[in-house]
Design a protein around this motif. Structure first.
Motif, PDB file in Angstrom:
ATOM      1  N   GLY A   1       0.797  -1.229   0.000  1.00 25.91           N
ATOM      2  CA  GLY A   1       0.000   0.000   0.000  1.00 25.91           C
ATOM      3  C   GLY A   1       0.829   1.279   0.000  1.00 25.91           C
ATOM      4  O   GLY A   1       0.589   2.186  -0.801  1.00 25.91           O
ATOM      5  N   ALA A   2       1.812   1.336   0.878  1.00 23.89           N
ATOM      6  CA  ALA A   2       2.599   2.565   1.000  1.00 23.89           C
ATOM      7  C   ALA A   2       3.302   2.886  -0.314  1.00 23.89           C
ATOM      8  O   ALA A   2       3.378   4.047  -0.738  1.00 23.89           O
ATOM      9  N   HIS A   3       3.803   1.846  -0.985  1.00 28.44           N
ATOM     10  CA  HIS A   3       4.507   2.047  -2.249  1.00 28.44           C
ATOM     11  C   HIS A   3       3.535   2.514  -3.347  1.00 28.44           C
ATOM     12  O   HIS A   3       3.820   3.452  -4.094  1.00 28.44           O
ATOM     13  N   LEU A   4       2.367   1.845  -3.424  1.00 28.99           N
ATOM     14  CA  LEU A   4       1.397   2.177  -4.476  1.00 28.99           C
ATOM     15  C   LEU A   4       0.880   3.608  -4.336  1.00 28.99           C
ATOM     16  O   LEU A   4       0.594   4.282  -5.328  1.00 28.99           O
ATOM     17  N   LEU A   5       0.732   4.061  -3.097  1.00 29.75           N
ATOM     18  CA  LEU A   5       0.024   5.315  -2.831  1.00 29.75           C
ATOM     19  C   LEU A   5       0.959   6.491  -2.598  1.00 29.75           C
ATOM     20  O   LEU A   5       0.493   7.604  -2.351  1.00 29.75           O
ATOM     21  N   GLN A   6       2.273   6.252  -2.694  1.00 29.41           N
ATOM     22  CA  GLN A   6       3.217   7.307  -2.296  1.00 29.41           C
ATOM     23  C   GLN A   6       3.083   8.582  -3.134  1.00 29.41           C
ATOM     24  O   GLN A   6       3.339   9.675  -2.645  1.00 29.41           O
TER      25      GLN A   6
END
Lengths: 64, 217
Positions: free
Chosen positions: B115-120
């Motif tokens: 999630g953190a990577h996709l939404l950065q």
């Protein structure tokens, strides 16, 4: 008294985990806000409810 | 015979038309914004359409699923797109609506790990899943791990209840929640295009209001 979802409840001194265990909320479907901040799930057990706290338990339902 | 010539506006004409409607300053803000939409079903496909029309510069579209016949009564796809990944189908549809929009697509399931990577790259994240546990997971993830981002989530839009019970609440500084809060698809048994669109419109409108600096409900 602790205000939980708009209702004044005698829950001061309990941990958030203890309060939630006394309700029918599904822990996998909720987010909890306390005095404007989200309480991380990992901190439910150590978060002690205090007099004057304002808590909002958001319980998600399905559909989208 | 007529010769059909397909003409679309130039980028300059496109931006001018949007600036005339929203004001130049606000349109610059919309154009510079990146909004992530997690789930491209009844909520997400409608949110994306609204934001693309409003001139939001970049959308990050995330869904693992394919277009199915059971989606067509409420989601912004066409019958001929059945079987396509929703990410690909929505990219095609949005490109026809707003030809200069920047679209980043991810055909994956959002998890606590990715999630953190996709939404950065997103300024604002829309939660548009249909599953309650996924909604809660994303809410926890964004609000605990990405404290600089806004989350606009949804809960409760199933069935034929009154349109007027769909509303937007500001739960915390960066957490908005749209819907009636209670109408579960499990108990209501159905999702109706108009009521899902109402909730999606609340979410899209909340995104635009946040971008406009109007944070109160």
């Amino acid at each position: 008294m602790v205000k939980i979802n708009g209702e004044e409840l005698n829950a001061a001194g309990k941990t958030l985990a203890e309060y939630l265990a006394s309700t029918s909320y599904d822990p996998k479907r909720i987010a909890v806000e306390r005095n404007g901040d989200i309480v991380p799930k990992t901190q439910y057990g150590e978060t002690v409810l205090k007099d004057g706290d304002s808590i909002e338990v958001v319980s998600f339902v399905g559909g989208g | 015979m007529w010769e059909v010539v397909e003409l679309i506006p130039t980028k300059e004409e496109w931006n001018k038309a949007l600036s005339e409607r929203h004001g130049e300053q606000l349109q610059k803000v919309f154009s510079a914004a990146a909004v992530a939409i997690c789930g491209l079903g009844g909520l997400g496909s409608n949110i994306a359409t609204s934001l693309a029309r409003a001139g939001v510069g970049k959308l990050i579209l995330i869904d693992f699923d394919r277009v199915d016949i059971t989606n067509l009564h409420r989601q912004q796809y066409k019958a001929e797109q059945m079987g396509m990944h929703k990410t690909d189908a929505l990219r095609d549809n949005l490109s026809e609506i707003a030809p200069y929009i920047d679209l980043e697509i991810h055909t994956v399931r959002v998890t606590e790990e990715n999630g953190a990577h996709l939404l950065q790259g997103a300024d604002i994240i829309c939660e548009a899943f249909d599953d309650a546990e996924s909604k809660a997971m994303l809410t926890g993830l964004v609000l605990e791990k990405m404290p600089d981002k806004f989350l606009v989530a949804a809960s409760g839009m199933a069935g034929f209840g009154s349109a007027n019970t769909i509303r937007t609440r500001r739960i915390a500084k960066r957490f908005y929640l749209c819907g009636d809060g209670v109408s579960d698809v499990q108990s209501e048994g159905s999702l109706v295009s108009s009521r899902v669109m109402l909730c999606a419109a609340h979410q899209a409108h909340t995104v635009l209001r946040i971008l406009a600096g109007k944070f109160e409900i």
